[in-house]
Design a protein around this motif. Sequence first.
Motif, PDB file in Angstrom:
ATOM      1  N   ASN A  48       0.833  -1.201   0.000  1.00 30.67           N
ATOM      2  CA  ASN A  48       0.000   0.000   0.000  1.00 30.67           C
ATOM      3  C   ASN A  48       0.874   1.260   0.000  1.00 30.67           C
ATOM      4  O   ASN A  48       2.113   1.187   0.023  1.00 30.67           O
ATOM      5  CB  ASN A  48      -0.966  -0.015   1.188  1.00 30.67           C
ATOM      6  CG  ASN A  48      -0.240   0.054   2.519  1.00 30.67           C
ATOM      7  OD1 ASN A  48       0.975  -0.047   2.586  1.00 30.67           O
ATOM      8  ND2 ASN A  48      -1.004   0.225   3.588  1.00 30.67           N
ATOM      9  N   LYS A  49       0.231   2.401  -0.032  1.00 36.51           N
ATOM     10  CA  LYS A  49       0.957   3.666  -0.165  1.00 36.51           C
ATOM     11  C   LYS A  49       1.908   3.893   1.008  1.00 36.51           C
ATOM     12  O   LYS A  49       3.050   4.338   0.835  1.00 36.51           O
ATOM     13  CB  LYS A  49      -0.042   4.811  -0.265  1.00 36.51           C
ATOM     14  CG  LYS A  49       0.594   6.177  -0.443  1.00 36.51           C
ATOM     15  CD  LYS A  49      -0.466   7.262  -0.554  1.00 36.51           C
ATOM     16  CE  LYS A  49       0.177   8.640  -0.713  1.00 36.51           C
ATOM     17  NZ  LYS A  49      -0.861   9.712  -0.797  1.00 36.51           N
ATOM     18  N   ALA A  50       1.452   3.548   2.212  1.00 33.60           N
ATOM     19  CA  ALA A  50       2.294   3.751   3.387  1.00 33.60           C
ATOM     20  C   ALA A  50       3.555   2.892   3.315  1.00 33.60           C
ATOM     21  O   ALA A  50       4.656   3.331   3.687  1.00 33.60           O
ATOM     22  CB  ALA A  50       1.509   3.421   4.657  1.00 33.60           C
TER      23      ALA A  50
ATOM     24  N   GLY B 257      17.617  -3.481  -1.039  1.00 37.67           N
ATOM     25  CA  GLY B 257      19.055  -3.639  -0.842  1.00 37.67           C
ATOM     26  C   GLY B 257      19.357  -4.795   0.106  1.00 37.67           C
ATOM     27  O   GLY B 257      18.583  -5.090   1.031  1.00 37.67           O
ATOM     28  N   GLU B 258      20.473  -5.448  -0.129  1.00 31.89           N
ATOM     29  CA  GLU B 258      20.835  -6.620   0.657  1.00 31.89           C
ATOM     30  C   GLU B 258      21.030  -6.302   2.134  1.00 31.89           C
ATOM     31  O   GLU B 258      20.787  -7.136   3.003  1.00 31.89           O
ATOM     32  CB  GLU B 258      22.110  -7.265   0.087  1.00 31.89           C
ATOM     33  CG  GLU B 258      21.949  -7.895  -1.274  1.00 31.89           C
ATOM     34  CD  GLU B 258      21.191  -9.200  -1.214  1.00 31.89           C
ATOM     35  OE1 GLU B 258      21.055  -9.743  -0.098  1.00 31.89           O
ATOM     36  OE2 GLU B 258      20.734  -9.677  -2.264  1.00 31.89           O
ATOM     37  N   LYS B 259      21.490  -5.098   2.462  1.00 29.20           N
ATOM     38  CA  LYS B 259      21.829  -4.756   3.845  1.00 29.20           C
ATOM     39  C   LYS B 259      20.657  -4.144   4.603  1.00 29.20           C
ATOM     40  O   LYS B 259      20.820  -3.728   5.754  1.00 29.20           O
ATOM     41  CB  LYS B 259      23.019  -3.791   3.861  1.00 29.20           C
ATOM     42  CG  LYS B 259      24.298  -4.389   3.280  1.00 29.20           C
ATOM     43  CD  LYS B 259      25.456  -3.410   3.377  1.00 29.20           C
ATOM     44  CE  LYS B 259      26.736  -4.016   2.817  1.00 29.20           C
ATOM     45  NZ  LYS B 259      27.880  -3.073   2.914  1.00 29.20           N
ATOM     46  N   HIS B 260      19.509  -4.078   3.997  1.00 25.80           N
ATOM     47  CA  HIS B 260      18.356  -3.506   4.678  1.00 25.80           C
ATOM     48  C   HIS B 260      17.937  -4.430   5.830  1.00 25.80           C
ATOM     49  O   HIS B 260      17.877  -5.650   5.672  1.00 25.80           O
ATOM     50  CB  HIS B 260      17.192  -3.336   3.703  1.00 25.80           C
ATOM     51  CG  HIS B 260      16.133  -2.410   4.183  1.00 25.80           C
ATOM     52  ND1 HIS B 260      15.181  -2.787   5.091  1.00 25.80           N
ATOM     53  CD2 HIS B 260      15.881  -1.095   3.880  1.00 25.80           C
ATOM     54  CE1 HIS B 260      14.370  -1.770   5.332  1.00 25.80           C
ATOM     55  NE2 HIS B 260      14.768  -0.727   4.604  1.00 25.80           N
TER      56      HIS B 260
ATOM     57  N   ALA C  55      10.475   2.303   0.392  1.00 25.37           N
ATOM     58  CA  ALA C  55      11.193   2.645  -0.849  1.00 25.37           C
ATOM     59  C   ALA C  55      10.562   3.884  -1.463  1.00 25.37           C
ATOM     60  O   ALA C  55       9.887   3.816  -2.493  1.00 25.37           O
ATOM     61  CB  ALA C  55      11.148   1.474  -1.828  1.00 25.37           C
ATOM     62  N   PRO C  56      10.759   5.044  -0.841  1.00 20.31           N
ATOM     63  CA  PRO C  56      10.114   6.256  -1.379  1.00 20.31           C
ATOM     64  C   PRO C  56      10.638   6.665  -2.738  1.00 20.31           C
ATOM     65  O   PRO C  56       9.935   7.327  -3.496  1.00 20.31           O
ATOM     66  CB  PRO C  56      10.418   7.308  -0.307  1.00 20.31           C
ATOM     67  CG  PRO C  56      11.653   6.804   0.400  1.00 20.31           C
ATOM     68  CD  PRO C  56      11.553   5.316   0.374  1.00 20.31           C
TER      69      PRO C  56
ATOM     70  N   LEU D   1      15.097   1.917  10.408  1.00 16.30           N
ATOM     71  CA  LEU D   1      15.300   2.038   8.973  1.00 16.30           C
ATOM     72  C   LEU D   1      16.471   2.962   8.672  1.00 16.30           C
ATOM     73  O   LEU D   1      16.832   3.828   9.486  1.00 16.30           O
ATOM     74  CB  LEU D   1      14.033   2.571   8.312  1.00 16.30           C
ATOM     75  CG  LEU D   1      12.780   1.701   8.450  1.00 16.30           C
ATOM     76  CD1 LEU D   1      11.631   2.338   7.700  1.00 16.30           C
ATOM     77  CD2 LEU D   1      13.039   0.289   7.955  1.00 16.30           C
ATOM     78  N   PRO D   2      17.088   2.787   7.497  1.00 13.84           N
ATOM     79  CA  PRO D   2      18.204   3.668   7.128  1.00 13.84           C
ATOM     80  C   PRO D   2      17.793   5.140   7.044  1.00 13.84           C
ATOM     81  O   PRO D   2      18.627   6.029   7.217  1.00 13.84           O
ATOM     82  CB  PRO D   2      18.631   3.132   5.760  1.00 13.84           C
ATOM     83  CG  PRO D   2      18.157   1.715   5.731  1.00 13.84           C
ATOM     84  CD  PRO D   2      16.902   1.691   6.534  1.00 13.84           C
TER      85      PRO D   2
END
Length: 602
Positions: free
Chosen positions: A285-287, A309-312, A293-294, A335-336
Amino acid sequence: MRLRARLAWLFLALLLIPILSMSLISLDYIVGQMIVDLSHSTDLMVELIFEQIRGALTQQQSSITAALTQDNSLAGLLGSAQAFGPDVVSASILTPDGTVLMSANTDDVGKPAPQMPPLADLEQRASSWWLFASIPSVISASVYDARREVQVNGKTAAIISVGVTTALIADKARHLLLTFIAIAAILTAIAWLAVSLVANRILFQVAALTLGLEQLAAGRTPIEVEVEGRDELSTLAEKFNELSRQVRSDRSRLDADQAHLFDVVRSIQDAVALLDADGVVLFANKAARERLAPEAQSFEGARVEVALGEKHPLVTLVRSTFETGTEAHDVPVDLPQGNSLLVSFFRMGQNRKPAGLVIVMRDMKPVLELESALDTSNRLARLGTLVSGMAHQLRSPLHGMNLRLELLRDGQGEGAHRHIDKLRQDVTRLDQAIEAILRFTRPAELHVTDFDMNELIREIGSRAITSDKVMPDYDLDAGATVRADRGMVAEALTNLVVNSVQAMPQGGRLSFQTRRSGSAIEIRVTDQGVGIPKDKLDRIFDLYYTTKAGGSGLGLPFAMRAIELNHGKIVLNSEVGRGTICTIILPMAVDVPARVISSNSG
């Protein structure tokens, strides 16, 4: 081969097999009867010749050879033998050594008689119980020999030989066979036409049902199948039409419910994502797109490790959930981008490896705000209790100080020093009370790290258990790594262990246990002490409340505050005479592998 051709060949085979079988049986029977008739006519011819020979031998007194050769009637009978029947090819009288004595063909006289198969063999095959035994004998024309010995005084005087051919029987058999084949061909053509018409009618109806099923399976709106008649196919078509209407209705309702569900999921504030067994994002969904991944152009349809990404940190949790097949709830993830989420994983399917995952992600900011408000409320509530206790704690030393001052004014010598010592003790009590209220109300500064809870438990057990009568017992799970302020947790555990040791003056076993419980680590401390009465258990975490003589009433409240500041929970269960169980629940470190290995040491 198409179904129509298979049906035609099947019906044709079922029709031809009995026709051909009955034709061959009839042909075999007719050939057998002709062979029997041939045998009977030949036996009659032989009998006539035998009677003529017997008459000739009775009338003549000369030698047998002379009597036979001089009998004109016998010669005329042999000469007319071929006119007796179309199957007779020769009629002869032979000597005992096989030489032709008399014959319809005078050229054969004096020559050895030709060797021919006996007619009795042909007759025996014709009368056999085996089917089709007669037909092979007459496929090609053959000449058979019917013989009968003429004996005089017990000795063979002559041999009657009549040769017959099966050429006429073979011609008739071939004619009958061709007739049967022609009839079978006509019946086959008629049957093929009838079967084709019936198959076309049946297959047309089956094709209509098949088309409807294909449309139903492809998701298209199926048409109504119309089948004429009142047979089984028409009943099947009616049932199919009912099923088609039901499926169409269910599909319409399902599409509406699905659209409504997706609208609801898209509109909720929590981030929701659906992954298949390969980790491909089927829906977000949008959220979810904005928080994960904006900047991604296409989040749906891509593998989660490719999109994030692998490191997420979320990729690590997804892989762990797929590998273990266990769900996880309310796992904090940083989150990053800097924000924090509370993530829950729900598996799909009943197999060990999930068929997919539903990921629900909640922003921790509102949760932290709510927890902060709740903590403030709890702090204010406890502050009220603390102020009440402080009033009592301050009032008692002040009364004592006033009394000591009055006594100092009137007292002299050693009594004055004793009053001064008491004043110092009261001042110390006031300082401790003030320090307690400051410590309980001031905002705590947490130093959160990931540390091994098992290591901390062993460290506190070796330091806080000072009695030789108390024996520690450890049942610790590997991977019990928590995320909290190690100093605060250590102070809280130390208070609990000290209380447990003091509750066992006679000694006993003090057990430490760690277990993984979802996304948290559960620590359990169990003693074999005197226990706490139920009427006092509800107040055990109140400030300044104690069940021990000389206790301060601060250890357990400070322990509960330390655990709650680290987003944990503490529960106390006790039974008088059996002991106390204290359970602490703390959040687990995010990157801890989902496996449990037990170890026990004393």
